[in-house]
Scaffold this motif. Sequence first.
Motif, PDB file in Angstrom:
ATOM      1  N   LEU A   1       1.363   7.605  -6.929  1.00  0.00           N
ATOM      2  CA  LEU A   1       0.060   8.224  -6.634  1.00  0.00           C
ATOM      3  C   LEU A   1      -1.073   7.504  -7.358  1.00  0.00           C
TER       4      LEU A   1
ATOM      5  N   MET B   1     -10.919  12.000   3.959  1.00  0.00           N
ATOM      6  CA  MET B   1     -10.358  10.957   3.090  1.00  0.00           C
ATOM      7  C   MET B   1     -10.947  11.075   1.674  1.00  0.00           C
TER       8      MET B   1
ATOM      9  N   VAL C   1     -13.054  12.278  -4.415  1.00  0.00           N
ATOM     10  CA  VAL C   1     -14.346  11.645  -4.702  1.00  0.00           C
ATOM     11  C   VAL C   1     -15.392  12.751  -4.864  1.00  0.00           C
TER      12      VAL C   1
ATOM     13  N   LEU D   1      -9.126  13.717  -0.138  1.00  0.00           N
ATOM     14  CA  LEU D   1      -7.781  13.311  -0.563  1.00  0.00           C
ATOM     15  C   LEU D   1      -7.843  12.379  -1.777  1.00  0.00           C
ATOM     16  N   TYR D   2      -8.914  11.590  -1.873  1.00  0.00           N
ATOM     17  CA  TYR D   2      -9.056  10.677  -3.011  1.00  0.00           C
ATOM     18  C   TYR D   2      -9.881  11.296  -4.143  1.00  0.00           C
TER      19      TYR D   2
ATOM     20  N   TYR E   1      -7.165   0.969   2.085  1.00  0.00           N
ATOM     21  CA  TYR E   1      -6.413   0.202   3.077  1.00  0.00           C
ATOM     22  C   TYR E   1      -7.041   0.331   4.465  1.00  0.00           C
TER      23      TYR E   1
ATOM     24  N   LYS F   1      -1.679   4.311  -5.471  1.00  0.00           N
ATOM     25  CA  LYS F   1      -2.350   4.555  -4.183  1.00  0.00           C
ATOM     26  C   LYS F   1      -3.821   4.904  -4.385  1.00  0.00           C
ATOM     27  N   LYS F   2      -4.116   5.587  -5.491  1.00  0.00           N
ATOM     28  CA  LYS F   2      -5.505   5.973  -5.761  1.00  0.00           C
ATOM     29  C   LYS F   2      -6.385   4.736  -5.990  1.00  0.00           C
TER      30      LYS F   2
ATOM     31  N   VAL G   1       0.805  -1.227   0.000  1.00  0.00           N
ATOM     32  CA  VAL G   1       0.000   0.000   0.000  1.00  0.00           C
ATOM     33  C   VAL G   1       0.842   1.282   0.000  1.00  0.00           C
ATOM     34  N   GLY G   2       2.160   1.150   0.085  1.00  0.00           N
ATOM     35  CA  GLY G   2       3.018   2.339  -0.021  1.00  0.00           C
ATOM     36  C   GLY G   2       3.522   2.883   1.290  1.00  0.00           C
TER      37      GLY G   2
END
Lengths: 533, 242
Positions: free
Chosen positions: B73, B101, B107, B104-105, B81, B76-77, B51-52
């Motif tokens: 990136l 969250m 959405v 950050l993604y 997790y 991760k997108k 997952v980085g």
Amino acid sequence: MNNVFNLLKLQIDNKTNLLKTFAPKKMAISILKAVLILALGLIGVWFVGSRIFVLGVAINAELISIILAVTQLISVIFCVGNVIGTLYLSKDNEMLMCLPVTPNELFVSKILFIYLKELFVGAMISIPVFTGLGIMGGYGAEYFCSFFIILFFLPILPIVLASLLSVLVMAVIKFLKRYTYLSVIVMLLFVVACFAGYMFLVSNIVKTFNIADKQIETVNTINADVVRIGGGIPIYNKLALAFLSFKNWLYVLIFIGVCLALTVVTLILIRSFYFKTSAVERQDKTRETKGVYALKSKSAFLSLMQKEAICVFRSPAQVFEYFLFTLLMPFIVFTYDKLFTAITVNQAGVNMIAGSHIMAVAILAMLSNLASASAISREGANFYISKIVPVDYFTQVFAKLTFNAIFTVGALILTMIVSCFYYPVWQVVIGTAAVAFFAIGHAAMSLDMDINNPTISFEGNGDASAVSKSTTKSIISALIIGIAIGLFIILTSQVKNAVIPYIIILALGLAFMIRRLILLILRINLKYDKIEM
Amino acid sequence: MQVEIRNLVKNYGNSPKNAVDNLSVTMRSGEIYGFVGPNGAGKSTTIKCLVGIHPFQSGDVIVDGVSIKSDPLAVKKAIGYVSDNHAVFEQLTGREYVNHMANLYKVSPSDRAERCKKLLKTFNMEQNFDKPIKSYSHGMKQKITVIASLIHEPKLWVLDEPLTGLDPRSAYQLKKTMREHADKGNIVFFSSHILDVVENICDKCCAIEDGRLKGEYDLKDLRARGVSLEELIVSEEYPEGE
């Protein structure tokens, strides 16, 4: 009794390394820090005192009485927070109440903890102040012996008063918790009222400080006022007399007796309130938050900044820890300017004040960079989120830096407005811009240090700076940079064109900021991805 | 859609032993993939590399043809997790955390509202969504991290010991959600000590020991052959006669 001391030790070790005999290195560092603060305090008292007392202001029992009363009053205000934080709202209540100890043992250990905390904080302030006064006043062993014995009893009265006041404050908190907006309005009104009252008070005090024109007359007035006011403060005047002679120690014994009697009565009064309130607070945690709102979209940068703000501002301990000096900066600088411009008698003094003004502003501004010095460590167990989200590390780090910078620059602008009343506008504007550059550069440097050496295994809220290895370095570098800026302005104050030193400091600040930002970017590139949990 | 952990090697500090040693696993769309092994085998380390969270010495993680090394990136997108410690920002409310969250993604507001509504109902969290996370129980914290991890409908959903601490109803709902997520053409990858669960809900699973792949199993195949995963793995750990 053994349980009480075990509980006390547990609470002390949770808050400080000072008594961690099992970790001698940490303990030694903490003791060294305390000694360093005491030494710096003594130097500060000596610096300020020598400027005041050289003018003819007398050191006598009445002055000691006033200082005692003022420090006790300040103690009461801070002790209310200490009592509420330790007794009623402490997160460790739940855990400690589960231990095989009686409620009374827990209560007594909490009270002892409050006492020790007040004693420590009081000692850190009183020792430099009263030692400085003793040395400057030429007092002998009698004075110092008396002071160090009385020191142990000084926290008692503030604790008693604060314990009673805290019951009232808890009732207000309970009421305001139900009305979020009302609590914000009350807080704002309280801050504005404090600021207005403070400015009024300082302005009135300084009116009599016309030393620049009529030194002898003003000093005589001050001395007469000190004798009148100090002699009229009932308890502390007698204590001050005991400082100067053992013959007056009967007053001390009476003081101790009264304090102990009041302590017993207060403890009986607040004991049941403690158990009742802490139990309610534990249940209260599940109450629904007011102000439900929709899921609003924001850019990643703004969302990260908002998250930082919420996490810090919902934790009073963190606000106090990171932004106390930033919030107090306009107050402190206002007092400083008002007092010292009133007692300055020549051009050299004016130059000194301008230099030490910029030094004070720079140090206060950079002290808020503790928020940056613990920005990564503060994430604790949540740090993994920073690694998994599809947002580049630069955006994440610069959101933290911007959050810190907004408060520092905001406080600098407020301070700039206040300072414009005392110094030429060009000097204040260029000086503030230079300090802002240095402060942002220093925030970048502090963040850089934390990225390079974070302590992210830490879990919990509010004490990140205590575990982050970068905070001490950040404070020391803030002091060094601030002193260097101040000294530069003082030493170059004789230059014909007064603007030149300020332009130089502005250019240096800009260069420092750019350099630190570049180094921060390089550090993020080099290190951030390698930080492991 | 395919996820490939290719020859992954991870070493902590100057340790003479690799925590993950040349591990290769391939997962395909629509699969629930179980990841089992004893304590200290390297399950969490592998997941953290995937997952980085952890950088690794060599090998690669490729999600839908994109390497985590070349475009972290983008990878991760595509991942959601759920950590084993369920750490969340305790000062935030559940709504603030999930919204953060979702920001950050990236959405969209309509998607986040729709998904949130469904997930809150699934995990019975509607009443607690506006409460501060610090007031949540362990299980509730776990559920809010699950909701936040699904807010962007990840192609790869990674869960580290997800069932520990959940009440029976929530555990059932989580298993159901895992199945539904895989059925949409996504991949679910989770670690667990509970072999029964792995056996019941996974399509495939792999066992790891000392950082190395010990075995890879097709559970449909095992079921058809009447072989129990528990017996298979435990007997391999403790062969008869020892």
